[in-house]
Enzyme design. Structure first.
Site, mmCIF file in Angstrom:
data_model
loop_
_atom_site.group_PDB
_atom_site.id
_atom_site.type_symbol
_atom_site.label_atom_id
_atom_site.label_comp_id
_atom_site.label_asym_id
_atom_site.label_seq_id
_atom_site.Cartn_x
_atom_site.Cartn_y
_atom_site.Cartn_z
ATOM 1 N N GLU A 1 -8.620 -11.664 13.005
ATOM 2 C CA GLU A 1 -8.258 -10.727 11.943
ATOM 3 C C GLU A 1 -9.518 -10.147 11.295
ATOM 4 O O GLU A 1 -10.523 -10.842 11.144
ATOM 5 C CB GLU A 1 -7.405 -11.444 10.889
ATOM 6 C CG GLU A 1 -6.012 -11.774 11.373
ATOM 7 C CD GLU A 1 -5.279 -10.556 11.895
ATOM 8 O OE1 GLU A 1 -4.957 -9.662 11.107
ATOM 9 O OE2 GLU A 1 -5.053 -10.481 13.124
ATOM 10 N N LYS B 1 33.116 26.007 -0.870
ATOM 11 C CA LYS B 1 33.260 24.556 -0.865
ATOM 12 C C LYS B 1 34.681 24.213 -0.493
ATOM 13 O O LYS B 1 35.614 24.743 -1.095
ATOM 14 C CB LYS B 1 32.934 23.986 -2.239
ATOM 15 C CG LYS B 1 32.702 22.507 -2.222
ATOM 16 C CD LYS B 1 33.203 21.824 -3.484
ATOM 17 C CE LYS B 1 34.702 21.700 -3.454
ATOM 18 N NZ LYS B 1 35.252 21.070 -4.653
ATOM 19 N N ARG C 1 0.801 -1.235 0.000
ATOM 20 C CA ARG C 1 0.000 0.000 0.000
ATOM 21 C C ARG C 1 0.829 1.279 0.000
ATOM 22 O O ARG C 1 0.301 2.375 -0.195
ATOM 23 C CB ARG C 1 -0.960 -0.010 1.200
ATOM 24 C CG ARG C 1 -2.172 -0.903 0.948
ATOM 25 C CD ARG C 1 -3.158 -0.802 2.080
ATOM 26 N NE ARG C 1 -2.712 -1.552 3.248
ATOM 27 C CZ ARG C 1 -3.145 -1.331 4.492
ATOM 28 N NH1 ARG C 1 -4.036 -0.375 4.725
ATOM 29 N NH2 ARG C 1 -2.707 -2.044 5.497
ATOM 30 N N ARG D 1 29.174 24.493 1.291
ATOM 31 C CA ARG D 1 29.205 23.100 0.857
ATOM 32 C C ARG D 1 30.209 22.295 1.678
ATOM 33 O O ARG D 1 30.949 22.864 2.476
ATOM 34 C CB ARG D 1 29.483 23.073 -0.645
ATOM 35 C CG ARG D 1 28.292 23.684 -1.406
ATOM 36 C CD ARG D 1 28.604 23.921 -2.858
ATOM 37 N NE ARG D 1 29.098 22.732 -3.490
ATOM 38 C CZ ARG D 1 29.772 22.730 -4.659
ATOM 39 N NH1 ARG D 1 30.031 23.869 -5.275
ATOM 40 N NH2 ARG D 1 30.170 21.606 -5.174
ATOM 41 N N ASP E 1 7.366 -1.739 11.358
ATOM 42 C CA ASP E 1 6.777 -0.532 10.758
ATOM 43 C C ASP E 1 6.041 0.345 11.779
ATOM 44 O O ASP E 1 5.106 1.051 11.443
ATOM 45 C CB ASP E 1 5.834 -0.923 9.609
ATOM 46 C CG ASP E 1 4.713 -1.847 10.055
ATOM 47 O OD1 ASP E 1 4.641 -2.160 11.260
ATOM 48 O OD2 ASP E 1 3.913 -2.249 9.194
ATOM 49 N N GLN F 1 13.187 -14.597 5.299
ATOM 50 C CA GLN F 1 11.946 -15.380 5.162
ATOM 51 C C GLN F 1 11.726 -15.523 3.653
ATOM 52 O O GLN F 1 11.532 -14.525 2.957
ATOM 53 C CB GLN F 1 10.771 -14.624 5.803
ATOM 54 C CG GLN F 1 9.468 -15.405 5.770
ATOM 55 C CD GLN F 1 8.260 -14.537 6.097
ATOM 56 O OE1 GLN F 1 8.325 -13.295 6.044
ATOM 57 N NE2 GLN F 1 7.151 -15.178 6.432
HETATM 58 C C1 UD1 Z 1 -0.943 -7.622 11.842
HETATM 59 C C2 UD1 Z 1 -1.781 -8.492 12.781
HETATM 60 C C3 UD1 Z 1 -3.008 -7.724 13.237
HETATM 61 C C4 UD1 Z 1 -2.592 -6.436 13.908
HETATM 62 C C5 UD1 Z 1 -1.661 -5.619 12.976
HETATM 63 C C6 UD1 Z 1 -1.094 -4.454 13.739
HETATM 64 C C7 UD1 Z 1 -1.440 -10.753 11.947
HETATM 65 C C8 UD1 Z 1 -2.021 -11.891 11.218
HETATM 66 N N1 UD1 Z 1 -2.182 -9.677 12.070
HETATM 67 O O1 UD1 Z 1 -1.749 -7.357 10.705
HETATM 68 O O2 UD1 Z 1 -3.762 -8.509 14.154
HETATM 69 O O3 UD1 Z 1 -3.737 -5.683 14.268
HETATM 70 O O4 UD1 Z 1 -0.571 -6.434 12.523
HETATM 71 O O5 UD1 Z 1 -0.339 -3.656 12.905
HETATM 72 O O6 UD1 Z 1 -0.331 -10.866 12.431
HETATM 73 N N2 UD1 Z 1 5.525 -9.685 7.858
HETATM 74 C C9 UD1 Z 1 6.570 -10.526 7.560
HETATM 75 N N3 UD1 Z 1 6.339 -11.665 6.858
HETATM 76 C C10 UD1 Z 1 5.094 -12.017 6.429
HETATM 77 C C11 UD1 Z 1 4.034 -11.144 6.731
HETATM 78 C C12 UD1 Z 1 4.277 -10.002 7.443
HETATM 79 O O7 UD1 Z 1 7.702 -10.253 7.922
HETATM 80 O O8 UD1 Z 1 4.970 -13.081 5.790
HETATM 81 C C13 UD1 Z 1 5.792 -8.464 8.614
HETATM 82 C C14 UD1 Z 1 5.479 -7.202 7.826
HETATM 83 O O9 UD1 Z 1 6.601 -6.739 7.131
HETATM 84 C C15 UD1 Z 1 5.076 -6.237 8.921
HETATM 85 C C16 UD1 Z 1 4.501 -7.138 10.018
HETATM 86 O O10 UD1 Z 1 4.948 -8.439 9.750
HETATM 87 O O11 UD1 Z 1 6.178 -5.540 9.441
HETATM 88 C C17 UD1 Z 1 2.986 -7.110 10.055
HETATM 89 O O12 UD1 Z 1 2.507 -7.601 8.838
HETATM 90 P P1 UD1 Z 1 1.276 -6.970 8.109
HETATM 91 O O13 UD1 Z 1 1.003 -7.725 6.882
HETATM 92 O O14 UD1 Z 1 1.430 -5.499 8.032
HETATM 93 O O15 UD1 Z 1 0.142 -7.385 9.167
HETATM 94 P P2 UD1 Z 1 -1.201 -6.671 9.360
HETATM 95 O O16 UD1 Z 1 -2.119 -7.052 8.266
HETATM 96 O O17 UD1 Z 1 -0.957 -5.232 9.597
#
Ligand code: UD1
Ligand code: CA
Length: 461
Positions: free
Chosen positions: A150, A346, A13, A328, A99, A71
């Protein structure tokens, strides 16, 4: 305490080619903020799960002393934790997303303290929001935490819950390793949800709980708009801190100071000032509107007038620079020196109390103390061989306006350079150098009546 930071996701996104966690928030990559926060809370072992943009992410985080675990496929947050080799962990494990740039060490300390106090095996960190949107919902029964559901898999009733999962968890390494393998991907996204560990642990009879925190802890960046909001929050946080330490801000909302920057008390920052990176500003300085300083050091009492732009520069005490000055990299302005409008430098060492007041370019130069550089002076430092050459000007030299120094060149102390000179040979100390066309005078050169002479010419023709 060990920490697993999940940062393998793509961040679709964000609609940006940069991996999400590397987007700068108030000048710092998001993931750096998260790592700093857990380090600040005393984390000893930090593991970062990487995937999308792995090489770029590694480049940023590995110098911070963390260990990266790739991963291979982004099969969900549960799968991501598996990638971090949790079997080799002991003690308590904190898991969070890469994040969440607004989290601070004190938040993490608070969460860990609660976790210990409640003596549970697993705790999820929750917060209450107005609009729960796509967050996982905290499902309780009789007040007790039961599960995280979720949004994509929730019933209309569950979607009404406003207590959400921040994506932060603490658990013992044993709990993690006992139940992580039991997570399945039977859900709408066919992903391994880490969130399922909550109900699995509860059903196994182990103790779980939710720790509720302030909203910003759970603030994750998923879109550019959220990134901008986080940036604004962090700039304001920094501004508040600076004001607490005695920095004067005319309008903190439009004054941007990055995290690492330090500013001494009694310094005034006007609107539109932007201080970046490793910049250090002393006390009693004044930075007028629109000044941009990157990796720059100002000693005490420096006055930077409006719309000046400095990179990698040092300005010694009580110097005044600007308005519209550009300094600079590798420039050092001496104490009480004066650099005025439309002056560019500079790689210059500019001596104490020396002045370059107007419209000047100095590059690859050493300028002594108490020198006066006249308006329009230029060091011609770049030659046809595409190499750079140095100009050295001694102490107390007086350089008349519109002078060019064709480098390499050396001017001895106390020398005087006549205006309009193009200096191509070294000038000894105390000498006068003039290098310009001699002035010619032709007396009564203008005809008495220019119009009459024109008529005469016309008559002849
Ligand atoms: C996740 C939670 C949700 C929570 C939200 C808070 C799950 C299933 N859901 O959802 O309950 O409310 O965070 O922000 O966990 N990532 C990986 N590998 C993957 C998938 C994700 O490293 O295969 C990492 C992403 O880079 C990110 C974090 O995990 O930093 C969260 O993943 P994201 O897909 O953003 O989860 P949400 O849908 O936000
Ligand atoms: Ca000239």
């Amino acid at each position: 305490m060990s920490v697993i930071i999940l940062a393998a996701g793509k961040g679709t996104r964000m609609k940006s080619p940069l991996p999400k966690v590397l987007h700068p928030v108030a000048g710092t990559p998001i993931i750096k903020k998260v790592i700093d926060a857990v380090k600040g809370a005393g984390a000893t072992e930090i593991r970062v799960v990487v995937g999308h943009g792995e090489a770029l992410v590694r480049k940023v985080v590995e110098p911070m002393g963390v260990v990266c675990f790739p991963q291979t496929n982004q099969w969900g947050t549960g799968d991501a934790v598996k990638a971090a080799d949790p079997g080799s962990l002991k003690g308590d494990v904190l898991i969070l997303a890469g994040d969440h740039p607004l989290i601070e060490p004190s938040d993490i300390e608070g969460i860990l303290k609660e976790f210990k106090a409640r003596r549970c095996d697993l705790a999820v960190v929750s917060t209450v929001v107005k609009d729960a949107g796509k967050f996982g919902r905290i499902v309780r029964s009789g007040g007790q935490l039961r599960a995280i559901v979720e949004a994509a898999d929730a019933s209309a009733e569950t979607l009404k819950i406003r207590e959400i999962n921040t994506g932060i968890y603490v658990m013992t390494a044993d709990t993690l390793n006992d139940y992580l393998p039991r997570i399945q991907n039977h859900n709408s996204k066919k992903e391994y949800y880490l969130t399922d560990i909550v109900s699995i642990t509860q059903e196994a009879g182990d103790k779980i709980d939710a720790i509720t925190v302030r909203q910003s802890v759970g603030f994750g960046v998923n879109t550019q708009e959220e990134l901008a909001r986080a940036t604004r929050k962090l700039f304001l946080r920094k501004a508040r801190q600076l004001m607490e330490d005695g920095v004067l801000m005319i309008d903190p909302k439009t004054t941007y100071v990055e995290d690492e920057v330090t500013v001494g008390s009694g310094t005034v920052l006007y609107p539109g000032v932007y201080l970046r990176g490793r910049t250090k500003v002393g006390g009693y300085c004044m930075l007028e509107p629109g000044c941009y300083l990157a990796h720059t050091q100002l000693e005490d009492g420096v006055h930077v007038k409006a719309y000046s732009y400095f990179e990698n520069t040092v300005v010694r005490a009580k110097a005044t620079v600007g308005p519209f000055s550009r300094l600079r990299p590798e420039t050092e302005i001496g104490p009480e020196a004066h650099v005025g409008n439309f002056v560019e430098m500079k790689k210059v060492k500019f001596g104490a109390r020396s002045k370059a007041g107007h419209l000047t370019y100095l590059g690859d130069a050493i300028v002594g103390e108490d020198v006066n550089i006249g308006c329009g002076t230029i060091t011609c430092n770049y030659a046809v061989d595409k190499k750079k050459y140095r100009t050295v000007i001694g102490d107390r030299v007086f350089v008349g306006s519109d002078t060019q120094f064709v480098a390499p060149i050396e001017i001895g102390s106390d020398a005087v350079i006549g205006s309009g000179s193009t200096i191509t040979k070294d000038v000894p100390a105390k000498a006068l150098a003039v290098a310009r066309g001699k002035q010619i005078i032709k007396e009564n050169w203008t005809p008495k009546n220019p119009d009459a002479s024109k008529d005469e010419e016309a008559g002849k023709a």
